[in-house]
Design an enzyme around this catalytic site. Structure first.
Site, short mmCIF file in Angstrom:
data_model
loop_
_atom_site.label_atom_id
_atom_site.label_comp_id
_atom_site.label_asym_id
_atom_site.label_seq_id
_atom_site.Cartn_x
_atom_site.Cartn_y
_atom_site.Cartn_z
N LYS A 95 0.82 -1.21 0.00
CA LYS A 95 0.00 0.00 0.00
C LYS A 95 0.86 1.27 0.00
CE LYS A 95 -4.01 -2.18 0.42
NZ LYS A 95 -5.08 -2.11 -0.57
N GLU A 117 -10.45 5.85 2.30
CA GLU A 117 -11.28 4.79 2.85
C GLU A 117 -10.34 3.69 3.32
OE1 GLU A 117 -10.35 4.95 -0.22
OE2 GLU A 117 -9.75 2.90 -0.72
N SER A 384 2.00 -9.53 -0.69
CA SER A 384 1.62 -8.12 -0.65
C SER A 384 1.78 -7.50 0.73
CB SER A 384 0.17 -7.96 -1.12
OG SER A 384 -0.68 -8.79 -0.35
C1 LIG Z 1 -1.68 -7.01 2.49
C2 LIG Z 1 -2.77 -6.71 1.51
N1 LIG Z 1 -2.79 -7.36 0.34
C3 LIG Z 1 -3.74 -7.14 -0.57
C4 LIG Z 1 -4.77 -6.25 -0.36
C5 LIG Z 1 -5.82 -6.10 -1.41
O1 LIG Z 1 -5.75 -4.91 -2.13
P1 LIG Z 1 -5.33 -4.87 -3.65
O2 LIG Z 1 -6.12 -5.87 -4.38
O3 LIG Z 1 -5.66 -3.47 -4.07
O4 LIG Z 1 -3.89 -5.13 -3.74
C6 LIG Z 1 -4.80 -5.52 0.84
C7 LIG Z 1 -5.87 -4.55 1.11
O5 LIG Z 1 -6.06 -4.03 2.18
C8 LIG Z 1 -3.78 -5.77 1.79
O6 LIG Z 1 -3.75 -5.10 2.97
#
Ligand SMILES: Cc1ncc(COP(=O)(O)O)c(C=O)c1O
Lengths: 404, 263
Positions: A95, A117, A384
């Site tokens: 993020k 948000e 992520s």
């Molecule tokens: C660690 C993590 N991975 C993935 C996501 C999913 O978001 P996005 O699909 O935009 O990557 C989030 C959303 O809060 C997240 O905190």
């Protein structure tokens, strides 16, 4: 680290086939237009690019590692598995890549207040972090249900100087938080920048978020080349709104030999009502400023969604994903709560990495597919985020009582 | 000429709003008929949406009530309500809804039903000028006006929006969402004048009007006044007894828009 290429995407129209667009109230149109023009300008501005670069390196801790998961590879007995470690970034998730970019743009546009948000609180924390860094006012909208179940993150945002608004309208979750943030923005566009957390919403957000997150694949491509001299055969990432996935895919979209896979949250199962698997279960629609795919009923009312992972708990997907799905360039697979929790435990035990439950949806797919691939093939899987935030809820899922 | 434009002929127009299926099928029919009986020049009927991002708490709550009563509330049921309404009044009707509802039914099928039932216009807050193109030619073919919104910060978009308008133009009184207010943005008169330089299509001001005094004031500036939350509040408060109250309120507001202001 080389500077981030913000011009990878030659299509800057805001349309991805029939998807995308700006389906948003008139009150916001001038502001979106200003934002689009500002972004088009600054993405070519050497000073902006240097600032962005320095923040990514010195503040966010980039480049993130591309780690060869030797134990997992051996254990699964198929393709070689590389993990792109976004969990090692400052604030513990991908993020930060996006909030640095958007906040920097906000600063250059003369904005002094950031709103955002948040679902689980990850994007809220990242936004509050960058607001603290830039000395900007920050207000976060979060569904009342989420503020109740994520009290630690609420406190964390407050600690960083943000004001958190519990949203009590609608179903009091992420989509309602977006509604409330949009409504707040219509009241106060002059000094306020709405910092969207995923590759969703009206143009230019899907474009900007993709560009800022494309740092993931710009790095992974180079890192893998250095390590193996090759392109990956497959890239896997989890998909909520789709920001880490689009960033993980971006630099490979024009390499047809690279298979792109998005892992969606199937919740209790794709065929059940308790799911967030938008691409598999959803249909075309128009919501939150974009034409894309949504979980909705026949009349067009947006469905409540469910996943164990608060970060994947969104009834839609960014428009570029809808396009990649429609054209077949990327595949989207549903991973259930059970599979994700099992992957959470698996990667902790085999690699010593506690990864976010969101990311573990991607890991679960890797566990399924790697054994079916050849040993000379390569998978790059994006982690992520880190999983500390999820430990309590995984314990609860397993029926373990831990004192908080 | 557009039936909606006609409603502004030789007078100031009063345009009340209620949400469909609030409280139920029969209540909706009775409420709309009551508004017509009170002298409404156009009635705006809201089609409930799960996520009404341009609406304030009052109309949001009405949408939720309507959908709670019937979560799947099919569009055909709402068309059936209009059919019943049409047995009792020929008051010009317009729908207010969000684009996804129209998109799911199909632009062609939706506007064809509108034409058949005498729905002369659509107000779609999440369809700005730039996105009208996919619906506009189809709506035009079925004589359905797409009512655009103009806001106090539309700036140089005002002329472009006005030039494309048919039916009437919805002038948003203030920033933010629908709901009762005590103050309105400055410069509404300038805004309306800019519109009038470009088009003869009438203007109606909405968002926040609830008292007769405000209605009189707004009708001095524009060609009509739109009242949503105040009507929805009457429905919420009086339930089955709402129709009589709505008729009284409409009489009062209709007189107010055509009154001479007390200076
Ligand atoms: C660690 C993590 N991975 C993935 C996501 C999913 O978001 P996005 O699909 O935009 O990557 C989030 C959303 O809060 C997240 O905190």
């Amino acid at each position: 680290m080389t500077e981030l290429n913000l011009e990878l995407n030659k299509n800057t129209s805001g349309r991805y086939g029939e998807y995308g667009g700006q389906y948003i109230p008139e009150t916001l149109m001038n502001e979106l237009d200003r934002m689009t023009k500002a972004y088009e300008h600054y993405k070519n501005d050497p000073e902006f690019k240097t600032e962005l670069h320095d923040l990514l390196v010195d503040y966010a801790n980039r480049p993130s590692l591309l780690y060869y998961a030797e134990r997992m590879t051996k254990d699964l007995g198929g393709a070689q598995i590389y993990l792109k470690r976004e969990d090692l970034n400052h604030t513990g998730a991908h993020k930060i890549n996006n909030v640095i970019g958007q906040a920097l743009l906000a600063k250059h546009m003369g904005k002094t207040r950031l709103i955002a948000e948040t679902g689980a609180g990850q994007h809220g924390v990242a936004t509050a972090t960058i607001a603290a860094y830039f000395g900007m006012e920050c207000e976060i909208f979060m569904g009342k249900k989420d503020t109740d179940r994520q009290r630690l993150n609420v406190y964390r945002m407050e600690l960083l100087g943000a004001k958190v608004h519990p949203v009590t309208s609608g179903s009091m979750v992420l989509k309602d938080a977006i509604n409330a943030a949009l409504q707040d923005w219509t009241k106060r566009v002059d000094d306020t920048f709405y910092l969207m957390g995923s590759a969703t919403g009206p143009h230019p957000y899907p474009l900007m978020v993709r560009d800022f997150q494309s740092v993931i694949s710009q790095e992974s491509k180079k890192q893998l080349k250095e390590k193996t001299g090759k392109l990956p055969d497959m890239v896997v990432a989890c998909v909520g709104g789709g920001s880490n996935a689009i960033g993980s895919f971006a630099n490979y979209i024009d390499d047809p030999s690279v298979q792109l896979v998005g892992a969606e949250a199937a919740g209790k199962g794709v065929e059940t009502e308790l799911t967030a698997a938008t691409v598999e279960r959803g249909s075309d629609g128009i919501f939150h400023g974009m034409k894309s795919m949504f979980l909705q009923n026949k009349t067009g009312q947006i469905n409540p969604v469910y996943s164990i992972s608060a970060g994947l708990d969104y009834p839609g997907v960014g428009p570029e994903h809808a396009y990649l799905a429609k054209t077949g360039r990327a595949q989207y697979v549903g991973i259930t709560d059970d599979e994700a929790v099992q992957a959470f435990e698996y990667i902790a035990k085999t690699e010593g990495i506690v990864a976010a439950i969101e990311s573990c949806h991607a890991v679960a797919y890797v566990e399924k597919i790697a054994p079916k691939m050849r040993k000379d093939q390569i998978i790059v899987c994006t982690l992520s985020g880190r999983g500390d935030k999820d430990v309590a809820s995984i314990a609860k899922y397993r029926g373990v009582d831990i004192d908080e | 000429m557009s039936k909606l434009t006609d409603a502004f002929k030789n007078q100031k127009a009063f345009i009340p709003f209620v949400a469909a299926n609030d409280p139920d099928f029969e209540g909706t029919v009775n409420n709309v008929v009551a508004l017509a009986k009170g002298g409404a020049d156009i009635v705006e009927l809201g089609i409930p949406f799960s996520d009404p991002i341009a609406d304030g708490p009052v109309i949001q709550a009405a949408d939720l009530r309507a959908l709670k009563a019937d979560p799947d509330l099919p569009m055909d049921t709402i068309f059936d309500m209009v059919k019943e309404i049409r047995k009792q009044t020929d008051v010009p009707l317009a729908f207010l809804t969000y684009l996804n509802i129209v998109f799911q039914y199909g632009y062609e099928a939706f506007t064809a039903r509108c034409e058949e039932l005498g729905i002369y216009g659509l107000v779609i807050p999440d369809m700005p000028l730039e996105e009208r193109g996919e619906l506009a030619p189809i709506a035009e073919k079925h004589n359905v006006d797409l009512i655009p919104l103009v806001t106090p910060i539309s700036a140089d978009r005002i002329e472009k929006i006005a030039a494309a308008a048919t039916g009437f133009i919805y002038v948003v009184s203030s920033l933010g969402v629908t709901g009762e207010r005590s103050e309105f943005a400055n410069g509404l008169a300038d805004l309306v004048n800019r519109i009038r330089k470009v088009t003869d299509v009438p203007t109606a001001i909405g968002f926040g009007i609830h008292t007769p005094e405000q209605a009189t004031e707004m009708a001095q500036i524009a060609d009509g006044a739109i009242v949503g939350s105040a009507c929805v509040n009457i429905v919420a408060e009086y339930g089955r007894q709402a129709p009589a109250k709505l008729t009284d309120y409409t009489k009062q507001m209709k007189a107010a828009v055509n009154a001479n202001p007390v200076r």
